[in-house]
Enzyme design. Structure first.
Site, mmCIF file in Angstrom:
data_model
loop_
_atom_site.group_PDB
_atom_site.id
_atom_site.type_symbol
_atom_site.label_atom_id
_atom_site.label_comp_id
_atom_site.label_asym_id
_atom_site.label_seq_id
_atom_site.Cartn_x
_atom_site.Cartn_y
_atom_site.Cartn_z
ATOM 1 N N THR A 1 6.830 1.073 -0.859
ATOM 2 C CA THR A 1 8.209 0.638 -1.037
ATOM 3 C C THR A 1 8.556 -0.345 0.074
ATOM 4 O OG1 THR A 1 8.893 2.713 -2.069
ATOM 5 C CG2 THR A 1 10.630 1.334 -1.148
ATOM 6 N N LYS B 1 13.009 -0.624 -7.231
ATOM 7 C CA LYS B 1 12.816 0.587 -6.429
ATOM 8 C C LYS B 1 13.939 0.766 -5.415
ATOM 9 C CE LYS B 1 11.125 4.217 -4.541
ATOM 10 N NZ LYS B 1 9.855 4.322 -3.821
ATOM 11 N N LYS C 1 15.251 4.076 5.588
ATOM 12 C CA LYS C 1 14.616 2.757 5.533
ATOM 13 C C LYS C 1 14.917 2.062 4.206
ATOM 14 C CE LYS C 1 10.617 2.530 3.992
ATOM 15 N NZ LYS C 1 9.924 2.333 2.679
#
Length: 364
Positions: free
Chosen positions: A165, A240, A308
């Site tokens: 990711t 995502k 994050k």
């Protein structure tokens, strides 16, 4: 050996592998089942320009895919997600070569039959297709493009599939380095955490070279329950980040609700049950709620990774001038949780940040 050879996992292709047509990804935690519709037609409808996302998910390999399976698979990054993903490939009969910065994490896979190489460069040189599952953009770039990185060993006739990711800019940077060698590139971040990875129930959000997508589709089907092709590189990363932005905000709001209810005298277990039966029911709430009530946070998706992803999503929103005040507030809560030593706990531990007295200074 080039991508045109076929030796690995042929038994999978002869099994009854039903195609699943899915039009949206709601949660990283085992979304509700969607009616199945079989199709053997390659995907032809995909995203060409933002912001409209439109993609079809197909599970059944095409006849041409069956004749073009690569035989040697590399896997870089054997962590909380990479380990079960690689393990599923090995158990399906694939010839897998692994690498991780900490070699001991590869040992369980080696005992199952995986080979080991001492650098990403060596893995990419030895394999037809290399998958990479790294923790953050910096690690993803270093493993792909750094000294002894995958780009140094890869070349024409090979493919690189980054399932980490990262933000779109990072994905494009990695793609440029890989394609400069003559190899093919596909970004394929996954929606799902540790348990879906173990069960082969991940959702792949892919973008990039469509021919590589079609070639690796059988391997994605080993590791996941559905896959989406979203067009050009960057769209998989964007999808995502949108999904995880929603997920992080939902968990923060759920945490507030549990604590508020408990403070006014409601049974938190009953709160979880009521929410799980109503219109706002989500698998994430019913799965995480009972443990949260007991202040238990077994790690399936580390809190530091959720924060994050929120940070990257906010950066994406800023780049297109899209206000995201709810996600921004949630991000601050995860930052507080990190400052209190919860980075490696499950992201549901964000509830602990709401229990901290406001006057208590964070411990950096």
């Amino acid at each position: 050996m080039s991508l045109g050879k076929t030796h690995c996992c042929y038994n999978l292709l002869n099994s009854s592998n039903t195609a699943s047509l899915a039009m949206a990804v709601f949660s990283s935690f085992c979304p509700p089942q969607i009616p199945n519709h079989c199709s053997r037609t390659p995907i032809s409808c995909f995203l060409r320009k933002p912001p409209s996302f439109k993609a079809f998910s197909v599970q059944t390999p095409t006849a041409s895919t069956q004749d073009e399976l690569p035989s040697r698979i590399g896997f870089l990054g054997i962590g909380i997600m990479g380990s079960p993903m690689a393990q599923n490939l090995i158990k399906s009969g694939c010839d897998v070569t692994v690498w991780n910065r900490t070699k001991s994490k590869c040992d369980p896979l080696i005992s199952l039959g995986a080979k080991y190489k001492s650098s990403p460069e060596e893995v990419a040189a030895a394999c037809d297709v290399t998958f990479a599952m790294l923790a953050d953009p910096e690690s993803a770039v270093d493993v792909a493009c750094g000294k002894h990185g995958a780009a140094s060993g890869i070349g024409p006739g090979k493919g690189y599939v980054d399932v980490s990711t990262v933000d779109g800019a990072t994905s494009k940077l990695i793609g440029e380095h890989i394609k400069a060698t003559g190899a093919l590139f596909l970004e394929a971040p996954v929606s799902g955490s540790k348990k879906p990875a173990e069960d082969g129930q991940l959702i792949f959000l892919t973008a990039g070279d469509k021919s590589l997508y079609e070639t690796v589709a059988p391997f994605l089907d080993i590791m996941g329950k559905s896959r989406f092709f979203l067009g050009s590189v960057g769209n998989g990363a964007a999808m995502k980040l949108v999904v995880n932005m929603v997920m992080g905000s939902m968990m923060a709001s759920f945490s507030e609700g549990l604590l508020l209810g408990e403070k006014v005298g409601l049974d938190p277990d009953v709160i979880v049950e009521v929410i799980s039966q109503g219109a706002i029911s989500a698998p994430m709430f019913s799965m995480k709620g009972p443990s949260m009530v007991k202040s238990l946070y077994p790690t399936a998706f580390p809190l530091k990774h959720q924060q994050k992803d929120l940070r990257l999503a906010l950066g994406l929103a800023e780049s297109v001038s899209q206000p995201t005040p709810v996600a921004a507030a949630a991000n601050e809560l995860y930052k507080v949780a990190k400052s209190h030593g919860l980075s490696d706990r499950d992201f549901s531990a964000v509830i602990e940040a709401l229990k901290v007295k406001l006057q208590d200074p964070p411990e950096y």
